[in-house]
Design a protein around this motif. Structure first.
Motif, PDB file in Angstrom:
ATOM      1  N   ARG A  57      -3.912  29.788  41.180  1.00  0.00           N
ATOM      2  CA  ARG A  57      -2.896  30.274  42.107  1.00  0.00           C
ATOM      3  C   ARG A  57      -2.145  31.482  41.520  1.00  0.00           C
ATOM      4  O   ARG A  57      -1.913  32.473  42.215  1.00  0.00           O
ATOM      5  N   THR A  58      -1.774  31.388  40.256  1.00  0.00           N
ATOM      6  CA  THR A  58      -1.072  32.500  39.612  1.00  0.00           C
ATOM      7  C   THR A  58      -1.964  33.725  39.516  1.00  0.00           C
ATOM      8  O   THR A  58      -1.526  34.860  39.757  1.00  0.00           O
ATOM      9  N   ARG A  61      -2.198  35.444  42.832  1.00  0.00           N
ATOM     10  CA  ARG A  61      -0.967  36.163  43.151  1.00  0.00           C
ATOM     11  C   ARG A  61      -0.850  37.459  42.336  1.00  0.00           C
ATOM     12  O   ARG A  61      -0.498  38.510  42.864  1.00  0.00           O
ATOM     13  N   ARG A 116      -3.432  40.035  43.618  1.00  0.00           N
ATOM     14  CA  ARG A 116      -2.992  40.588  44.901  1.00  0.00           C
ATOM     15  C   ARG A 116      -1.889  41.619  44.693  1.00  0.00           C
ATOM     16  O   ARG A 116      -1.878  42.676  45.332  1.00  0.00           O
ATOM     17  N   SER A 117      -0.940  41.321  43.815  1.00  0.00           N
ATOM     18  CA  SER A 117       0.175  42.229  43.608  1.00  0.00           C
ATOM     19  C   SER A 117      -0.281  43.553  43.013  1.00  0.00           C
ATOM     20  O   SER A 117       0.357  44.588  43.235  1.00  0.00           O
TER      21      SER A 117
END
Length: 420
Positions: free
Chosen positions: A265-266, A269, A272-273
């Motif tokens: 999950r991290t 994220r 994506r950022s």
């Protein structure tokens, strides 16, 4: 491929009622200093030349300066616009053909003029980087949009509420339209003529411009899917470099997350950022890109290409290839070679792998035992809905507050669409 929200032109027209002082046939082109001359010239040529002898209805063109002149453009040329921002108040269509910098904010006065035009029912059009001006004005919030593929990740990252689709040549969302880069501006302008006056008028104009009346496909074939430069200083760069060097292997996002010492999950994220895209989507797209290159530059069979790109099977390669490029690998190779001179065709040696590519992708989750693929086809960089979920911090922007303030009152305006 293009997204067209005007399949029901009567409904679209009803949703866009112009204020009394605006006229549908008046097109205002908003120019800024530093804008490239090619993109700037497209709406001037399409809407500013009288071609009634060829059956093309005439528009009235207003060329407006979005800031104080003179306006400098490509090659050091200086332009003087005959109108200022006040002339936009008469236009039924306002076109922003380009913006000089994707990192600098447009003038506040120009953004205010665009918002007023939109509130009064005008059709707002952004060609290429002109989409950044529309986004800064808050006109793309919650909407589908496109821009030049090279700037699509930046648009998605800077304006996460915009549903950026880098596949499309243009996106028509009713009263707000955007196009991809450069020549795609011609496609969108032809689409506007087609929407206003029908296929016959658009076809007549296309013949005068010596261009296809309607191009098939999208931006996929033109994409350079390398990562943005800013990732080079990020700790994830080492993991990405490893992935690039092991393109021929089968690995998944969990493998990359473990190498980054992050949870899945991290890792998703963080990726994506940095890129505006989910890692699975981006990496699968890289595998398709590498397959495309091998089909162009080698004599490997489709089965061999699938293996050298990390796909679990030729079937998986064919599925992803068709979804992203619109044809099978074999048909793509045949069409590519048919366009090339006989003596210019590749003859790849039987042994050894080709030089490592600079871009890579995750192995595709094909037939069992590999687990499931996402239900929707993977998209380059991001999907329409991914952008809104990126969650990346928006860089400081002097016009952000006024854009958000406009967004709070925009929901009640006519012709709003929540997406595609």
């Amino acid at each position: 491929m293009s997204h067209d929200a005007t399949a029901a032109p009567e409904a679209a027209a009803a949703a866009r009622k112009l204020s009394g002082r605006r006229r549908k046939e008046i097109v205002a082109v908003l120019l800024f200093s530093g804008g490239p001359i090619f993109e700037s010239s497209i709406p001037l040529s399409v809407f500013g030349i009288d071609r009634q002898d060829a059956g093309v209805p005439r528009y009235r063109l207003l060329v407006c300066a979005g800031e104080d002149g003179p306006l400098r453009t490509t090659g050091g040329l200086e332009l003087t616009a005959p109108q200022g921002l006040e002339a936009i108040s008469r236009a039924g269509t306002v076109v922003v053909p380009a913006w000089r910098s994707i990192t600098s904010p447009p003038p506040q006065e120009a953004l205010d003029a665009l918002r007023r035009a939109h509130e009064e029912g005008a059709r707002i059009v952004g060609l290429c980087t002109g989409a950044f001006v529309l986004a800064a004005a808050g006109l793309l919030d919650g909407r589908p949009a496109t821009t030049h593929w090279m700037y699509a990740p930046t648009l998605a990252k800077r304006y996460p509420s915009v549903h950026v689709d880098p596949r499309e040549l243009f996106v028509d969302d009713g009263d707000v339209l955007t196009s991809a880069g450069t020549a795609a501006g011609i496609d969108l302008c032809l689409h506007i003529v087609r929407s206003d006056h029908g296929n016959e008028a658009a076809g007549a104009l296309a013949r005068r411009l010596v261009v296809p009346p309607r191009r098939s496909g999208g931006q996929e074939r033109y994409l350079d899917r390398s990562l943005p430069e800013e990732i080079g200083a990020d700790p994830l760069a080492e993991v990405v470099a490893w992935a690039l060097e092991h393109l021929h292997e089968q690995f998944d996002v969990e493998t990359l997350a473990a190498r980054a010492y992050m949870s899945r999950r991290t890792f998703d994220r963080r990726f994506r950022s940095l890129t505006g895209s989910a890692p699975l989507q981006w990496l699968i797209t890289q595998r398709v890109l590498q397959a495309q290159r091998l089909l162009e530059t080698s004599d490997y069979s489709v089965d061999e290409v699938a293996g050298r790109c990390g796909f679990r099977s030729p079937v998986a390669l064919r599925g992803h290839f068709r979804r992203q490029l619109g044809s099978s690998p074999a048909a793509y190779r045949a069409a590519y070679r048919a366009r090339r001179p006989q003596g210019d065709r590749p003859a790849e040696a039987e042994g050894g792998a080709p030089p490592p590519a600079r871009t890579a992708a995750l192995s595709d989750a094909g037939p069992p035992p590999v687990p499931s693929l996402p239900p929707d086809p993977p998209l380059p960089f991001q999907t329409r809905r991914t952008a809104a979920a990126v969650g990346a911090p928006v860089p400081p922007d002097p016009v952000r507050e006024s854009r958000e303030a406009y967004a709070t009152v925009r929901a009640g305006l006519p012709g709003q669409r929540s997406g595609m």
